[in-house]
Design a protein around this motif. Structure first.
Motif, PDB file in Angstrom:
ATOM      1  N   SER A 194      -0.787 -97.040 -31.393  1.00  0.00           N
ATOM      2  CA  SER A 194      -1.712 -98.389 -31.596  1.00  0.00           C
ATOM      3  C   SER A 194      -1.890 -98.470 -32.971  1.00  0.00           C
ATOM      4  N   ARG A 224      -7.339-103.854 -17.793  1.00  0.00           N
ATOM      5  CA  ARG A 224      -6.160-104.143 -18.119  1.00  0.00           C
ATOM      6  C   ARG A 224      -5.148-102.769 -18.049  1.00  0.00           C
ATOM      7  N   ASP A 225      -5.864-101.547 -18.259  1.00  0.00           N
ATOM      8  CA  ASP A 225      -4.967-100.345 -18.384  1.00  0.00           C
ATOM      9  C   ASP A 225      -5.720 -99.323 -17.359  1.00  0.00           C
ATOM     10  N   ILE A 268      -6.315-102.701 -30.789  1.00  0.00           N
ATOM     11  CA  ILE A 268      -7.402-102.981 -29.531  1.00  0.00           C
ATOM     12  C   ILE A 268      -8.865-103.262 -29.955  1.00  0.00           C
ATOM     13  N   LYS A 308       0.438-100.377 -28.264  1.00  0.00           N
ATOM     14  CA  LYS A 308      -0.771-101.644 -27.993  1.00  0.00           C
ATOM     15  C   LYS A 308      -0.929-102.526 -29.198  1.00  0.00           C
ATOM     16  N   ASP A 340      -0.032-105.776 -24.293  1.00  0.00           N
ATOM     17  CA  ASP A 340      -0.350-104.760 -23.067  1.00  0.00           C
ATOM     18  C   ASP A 340       0.668-103.907 -22.753  1.00  0.00           C
ATOM     19  N   SER A 384      -9.730-105.700 -25.214  1.00  0.00           N
ATOM     20  CA  SER A 384      -8.509-106.821 -25.613  1.00  0.00           C
ATOM     21  C   SER A 384      -7.556-105.810 -26.267  1.00  0.00           C
ATOM     22  N   TYR A 385      -6.478-105.838 -25.574  1.00  0.00           N
ATOM     23  CA  TYR A 385      -5.098-105.061 -26.305  1.00  0.00           C
ATOM     24  C   TYR A 385      -4.254-106.292 -26.951  1.00  0.00           C
ATOM     25  N   GLU A 386      -3.840-105.922 -28.165  1.00  0.00           N
ATOM     26  CA  GLU A 386      -2.983-107.104 -28.721  1.00  0.00           C
ATOM     27  C   GLU A 386      -1.558-107.063 -28.025  1.00  0.00           C
ATOM     28  N   ASP A 409      -8.677 -97.830 -20.461  1.00  0.00           N
ATOM     29  CA  ASP A 409      -9.853 -98.780 -20.422  1.00  0.00           C
ATOM     30  C   ASP A 409     -11.394 -97.786 -20.625  1.00  0.00           C
ATOM     31  N   LEU A 460      -8.636 -99.213 -33.400  1.00  0.00           N
ATOM     32  CA  LEU A 460      -9.482 -99.583 -32.458  1.00  0.00           C
ATOM     33  C   LEU A 460     -10.613-100.034 -33.090  1.00  0.00           C
TER      34      LEU A 460
END
Length: 382
Positions: free
Chosen positions: A77, A101-102, A273, A270, A232, A228-230, A106, A80
């Protein structure tokens, strides 16, 4: 004679069981792989000695899972960020209802943030389809997950739902332990974060006789969470199911699909995040009770309230705006992203999606674009 917990089949380990559970998996190759990733500069003896002296879930989470999550963030990533945690009370347990989402990240990321803010970490719902392998079941119980059984016949589903609702109540009101549950069964595949009423109805099954369901949810301190992930990391893996749905076909998962998705979510890129936790909904619940007549309409209003808070709390990264403009063939949100960000997204899109299949193109872009449309719609309604 020791009394059995009514939650025996679904509960996490008690602290008294943690050390024995660790001893049963200490030589498992998957644990070795996890710890070698987490502690790359140490010999196995280092983490094994530490782990064999671990006697509580909290110790296991702080000493092994938390550094593992930080290593995942470092490797996969661009960092965060968080918002809203400062508004939560350190001595209070909360029912976190979250978009999903994950599979693993998550809850792991949320708990890392709760820990860093000095708040109670959660006991978290996980589907039994994800813990079929004995090692994964042990690991999930060591990280304070409780198990939700999937695909049950109607009568068994009712009993299972009642048991889960009682477990959630017990955790929040008796143990003062926060709970995480997704707003729907399974991850959101199409970017539309919508709460399934069935989840809320299941939770409300443990309310007292004659208690209004809204009064019960007030006691549980409901807090919406927006993940919210930039990018996925499992976007391409979601495509077969999205295409089947678009073609009105029944989608059947592959044998190891859940496990592959789990791994991709952890190690896949990701970029940025963001986790936003909303304020407890109690004041807004009072307004629903005052201004909405009838239980059916009140239930719908409560469901909508959770949806709205999750959608409004969702961070719209440049990828979402890029996808929206590509989907609509406009430059409406051109100011929200740079040419470099657009070319990076287009490269991923062209590499992973069959450009000759209009349905695939539309499904992929909509997955990223829908949060923009949903947030815009809500803001226009205000």
């Amino acid at each position: 004679m020791k009394r059995m917990s009514p939650f025996e089949e679904i509960r996490p380990y008690y602290d008294t069981e943690v050390n024995q559970a660790i001893r049963e998996i200490i030589d498992h190759p998957m644990l070795k792989a996890m710890m070698n990733f987490t502690f790359p500069d140490h010999e196995d003896k280092y983490w094994k000695d530490l782990m064999l002296h671990c006697h509580s879930i909290r110790d296991f989470q702080i000493n092994f899972i938390y550094p593992g999550v930080n290593k995942v963030l470092e490797k996969s990533s661009a960092g965060l960020t968080t918002s809203g945690f400062e508004k939560l009370d350190k001595g209070t347990s909360y029912l976190f209802i979250s978009n999903h989402r994950d599979i693993i990240l998550d809850t792991s990321l949320l708990n890392a943030c709760l820990y860093e803010h000095g708040l109670f970490m959660t006991t978290s719902a996980i589907g039994d389809n994800l813990v079929k392998k004995p090692f994964l079941k042990t690991l999930s119980r060591l990280t304070r997950n409780f198990i939700i059984k999937r695909g049950l016949p109607a009568r068994e589903l009712l009993e299972s739902s009642r048991l889960i609702s009682q477990f959630i109540r017990h955790s929040l009101l008796r143990e003062n332990r926060s709970v995480w549950i997704a707003q729907r069964e399974g991850r959101t595949k199409d970017g539309n974060d919508m709460t399934h009423k069935g989840v809320l109805k299941m939770i409300s099954m443990a309310s007292d006789n004659g208690e209004h369901f809204l009064d019960y949810f007030k006691r549980l301190n409901v807090v919406p969470v927006s993940m919210s992930y930039e990018y996925d990391p499992t976007d391409m893996l979601k495509m077969p199911e999205l295409l089947a749905k678009a073609n009105q076909e029944v989608y059947v998962k592959g044998e190891n699909e859940d496990f592959s998705t789990l791994l991709s979510g952890i190690i896949g890129q990701k970029r940025r995040i963001h986790i936003h936790v909303g304020e407890p909904l109690n004041d807004k619940i009072d307004l629903i009770k005052e201004n909405t007549a009838g239980v059916v309409k009140q239930f719908q209003a409560f469901t909508d309230l959770i949806d709205d808070q999750i959608i409004l709390g969702y961070k719209l990264w440049p990828t979402k705006y890029i996808a929206h403009d590509m989907l609509t063939g406009t430059e409406q949100y051109k100011s929200e992203y740079s040419p470099e960000e657009k070319s990076l997204f287009e490269a991923r899109f062209k590499k992973g999606v069959d450009q000759k299949n209009p349905l695939a193109v539309k499904s992929f872009l909509a997955m990223y674009a829908n949060p923009v449309s949903n947030q815009k719609r809500l803001l226009e309604e205000v």
